[in-house]
Design an enzyme around this catalytic site. Structure first.
Site, PDB file in Angstrom:
ATOM      1  N   GLU A 200      27.983  34.390  32.554  1.00 61.90           N
ATOM      2  CA  GLU A 200      26.715  35.210  32.448  1.00 61.90           C
ATOM      3  C   GLU A 200      25.394  34.723  32.151  1.00 61.90           C
ATOM      4  OE1 GLU A 200      27.881  38.469  30.010  1.00 61.90           O
ATOM      5  OE2 GLU A 200      29.323  39.296  31.378  1.00 61.90           O
ATOM      6  N   LYS A 333      29.691  51.260  34.644  1.00 61.87           N
ATOM      7  CA  LYS A 333      30.024  50.071  35.510  1.00 61.87           C
ATOM      8  C   LYS A 333      30.397  50.742  36.943  1.00 61.87           C
ATOM      9  CE  LYS A 333      31.500  46.242  32.374  1.00 61.87           C
ATOM     10  NZ  LYS A 333      32.781  45.637  31.975  1.00 61.87           N
TER      11      LYS A 333
HETATM   12  C1  2PG Z   1      32.130  43.232  29.956  1.00 54.21           C
HETATM   13  C2  2PG Z   1      31.920  42.544  31.381  1.00 54.21           C
HETATM   14  C3  2PG Z   1      30.617  42.348  31.388  1.00 54.21           C
HETATM   15  P1  2PG Z   1      33.373  41.566  32.960  1.00 54.21           P
HETATM   16  O1  2PG Z   1      33.434  42.924  29.410  1.00 54.21           O
HETATM   17  O2  2PG Z   1      31.517  43.882  29.606  1.00 54.21           O
HETATM   18  O3  2PG Z   1      29.989  41.288  30.217  1.00 54.21           O
HETATM   19  O4  2PG Z   1      32.594  41.543  31.597  1.00 54.21           O
HETATM   20  O5  2PG Z   1      32.594  41.901  34.221  1.00 54.21           O
HETATM   21  O6  2PG Z   1      34.298  40.326  33.133  1.00 54.21           O
HETATM   22  O7  2PG Z   1      34.601  42.825  32.760  1.00 54.21           O
HETATM   23 MG    MG Z   2      33.019  44.744  28.083  1.00 54.77          MG
END
Ligand code: 2PG
Ligand code: MG
Length: 415
Positions: A200, A333
Site C-alpha cells: 500500500e 469495503k
Molecule cells: C485492511 C486492508 C486495507 P486488505 O486490512 O484494512 O489496508 O487490507 O485489503 O489486504 O484486506
Molecule cells: Mg483492516
C-alpha cells in the site's frame, strides 16, 4: 433519467499487486460508457463474499460475456434497480456464482455510466442531491504484518489522520508531510532502511513496534509545529491474520510471542493507552463480537474501535454489532459484499446505529477514483486510503478536484 444498456464487455487486467481482475465496461444506447475494475485484499475476512467464481478469472471473463446477453436492452433509472438485476443474474444471496470481481465491476461500471450519461458526479447518482462534508483521510504510513511478509512490525498498519484540517486539501497535503517525515526519521534511525514500502506504499522498517510508534509520533509533532495541523494516530491490528484457529492464540511472528484471548485484549488496551492511540481496527479476530464489546467498554468512546473482518460490510453482521455495541465504527469495503447499493445500505445502517463509517481501499487496488465518490455518497466519517501510489493518489485527487470544483464543505470532526 433512464439509461439503456447496449453492451457489456469484460477484459482481464491487473491490479496494483499484479493480480488479475476484470475491467468491466458498459456502453449505453446513447453511446456513453462506464468502467470499473475491482480491487483485491490480502488480509481477507472469512465472511467476505467470494471474489471469483468456481473456475477462477477465466470463468469470471465468461460470466461477463453472459452478462452482455443478460443486460442487453436492460433499462435502469436508479442504482438499486441495476444492482437488483445483478443479484437476479447471480441467482444467490452473495454472489457465489459470479464472484464480486464481476458483480462489483458491473455495479460500479453502471454507476459510472449513469453519471456520465446524466452529467452528474457519481456521488450524487449514488447518494442523491447531497452536499457532503468531506471525510477525514486516514493513511497507512508504517506497515507490517502480512502486507510486509511478516518481516516488519507485527502490527499491520500504523495510521495517521488530521484532526483540525480546514479542507480536504489541507488534510491530504499535511498527511503527505507526515508520510515524508516518517521516511526521513527512518533513514536516521533504522540502519537497514532502504526506502522499502509495502503493497500500500507504507514504509517498512526493521525497528521494533516501540521505535516505530516513536517515529510516527515525532513525525506528527514536527508537522504540527510546521503547518499547524494536529494529528491522531491509529492502528490496524488485522487480528484475524494473527489468530491461529487450532491453537487459539494470536501469533506475533516477528517478535516470537503468542497471546491468548485475554492477553491479546490486555496487550491492545495497553498499546492504545501507552501510545495515545485514538483508532484501533480489528483488535481481535473476526468471530469475537463479545471481545469487541469489552474492548470498546474499557476504552470508552474517545477511541474508535473499528471492525473490518468482523463486519465485512455485511448488513446483518453490522446490525448485530450495533446491538451488542461491538465497537463503535465500521470499515466499508465495497468488494466485501459486491455491489454499490448493498454497500450504501450497509454504511447507512452503521451510521443510523451510531457507528462511525470508514470507507476503505484494499491492499491490491485499481486505477479508478470511484471509491472517493462512494465515500461522499455515504457521507463517510473517514477515508482510509494510503497517501501515495498512483492507484491510491487518484482517489485523493478526485476528492481534491470535487472540492475545487464545488467548493469546500469542510472536513468531518470526530474527536
Ligand atoms: C485492511 C486492508 C486495507 P486488505 O486490512 O484494512 O489496508 O487490507 O485489503 O489486504 O484486506
Ligand atoms: Mg483492516
Amino acid at each position: 433519467m433512464e439509461v439503456k444498456v447496449r453492451r457489456v464487455e469484460g477484459y482481464i487486467v491487473f491490479d496494483s499487486r499484479g493480480s488479475p481482475t476484470i475491467e468491466v465496461s458498459i456502453t449505453s444506447e446513447r453511446g456513453f460508457r462506464g468502467r470499473f475494475a475491482s480491487p483485491s485484499g490480502k488480509s481477507v475476512g472469512k465472511y467476505e463474499a467470494p471474489p471469483l467464481p468456481k473456475d477462477g478469472i477465466l470463468g469470471a471473463k465468461k460470466i461477463v460475456d453472459e452478462a452482455n446477453k443478460y443486460f442487453h436492452n436492460f433499462s435502469f433509472s436508479t442504482q438499486a434497480e441495476f444492482d437488483d438485476a445483478i443479484k437476479r443474474f447471480d441467482g444467490g444471496p452473495r454472489y457465489e456464482r459470479i464472484g464480486t470481481i464481476v458483480s462489483l465491476g458491473l455495479s460500479f461500471a453502471a454507476a459510472d455510466l449513469a453519471s456520465n450519461e446524466g452529467g452528474i458526479p457519481m456521488y450524487k447518482w449514488i447518494g442523491g442531491d447531497i452536499k457532503p462534508t468531506f471525510p477525514i483521510p486516514i493513511c497507512n504510513v508504517l506497515g507490517g504484518g502480512k502486507h510486509a511478509l511478516n518481516r516488519s512490525i507485527d502490527i499491520q498498519e500504523i495510521l495517521v489522520f488530521p484532526l483540525n484540517a480546514r479542507s480536504y486539501r489541507d488534510a491530504y497535503t499535511s498527511t503527505l508531510e507526515v508520510y515524508r517525515k516518517v521516511s526521513e526519521l527512518l533513514s536516521d534511525r533504522d540502519m537497514f532502511f532502504t526506502g522499502g514500502r509495502n503493497d500500500e506504499g507504507a514504509w517498512v522498517t526493521t525497528l521494533t513496534d516501540e521505535e516505530a510508534f516513536d517515529i510516527v509520533w515525532d513525525s506528527v509533532d514536527r508537522v504540527r509545529s510546521e503547518v499547524g495541523v494536529k494529528f491522531g494516530v491509529g492502528i490496524d491490528m488485522a487480528s484475524s491474520s494473527l489468530w491461529d484457529v487450532e491453537s487459539k492464540v494470536y501469533v506475533y511472528r516477528r517478535s516470537g510471542v503468542n497471546r491468548d484471548r485475554e492477553e491479546q485484549i490486555e496487550y491492545v488496551i495497553d498499546l492504545v493507552k501507552k501510545h495515545n492511540i485514538q483508532y484501533v481496527e480489528d483488535p481481535l479476530h473476526e468471530d469475537d463480537f463479545p471481545g469487541f464489546s469489552y474492548i470498546r467498554k474499557r476504552l470508552g468512546n474517545k477511541v474508535l474501535v473499528v471492525g473490518d473482518d468482523l463486519y465485512v460490510t455485511n448488513i446483518s453482521r453490522i446490525k448485530l454489532g450495533i446491538s451488542e455495541r461491538a465497537g463503535n465504527a465500521v470499515i466499508i469495503k465495497p468488494n466485501q459484499v459486491g455491489d454499490v447499493s448493498t454497500t450504501f445500505q450497509a454504511s447507512k445502517s452503521a451510521s443510523e446505529g451510531g457507528f462511525k463509517v470508514v470507507v476503505s481501499h484494499r491492499s491490491g487496488e485499481t486505477h479508478y477514483p470511484h471509491l472517493a465518490h462512494l465515500a461522499l455518497a455515504v457521507e463517510a466519517d473517514m477515508f482510509k486510503v494510503s497517501p501515495v501510489y498512483g492507484e491510491r493518489v487518484i482517489k485523493h485527487n478526485e476528492l481534491l478536484l470535487i472540492e475545487d470544483l464545488y467548493g469546500s464543505r469542510g472536513v468531518k470532526r470526530i474527536w
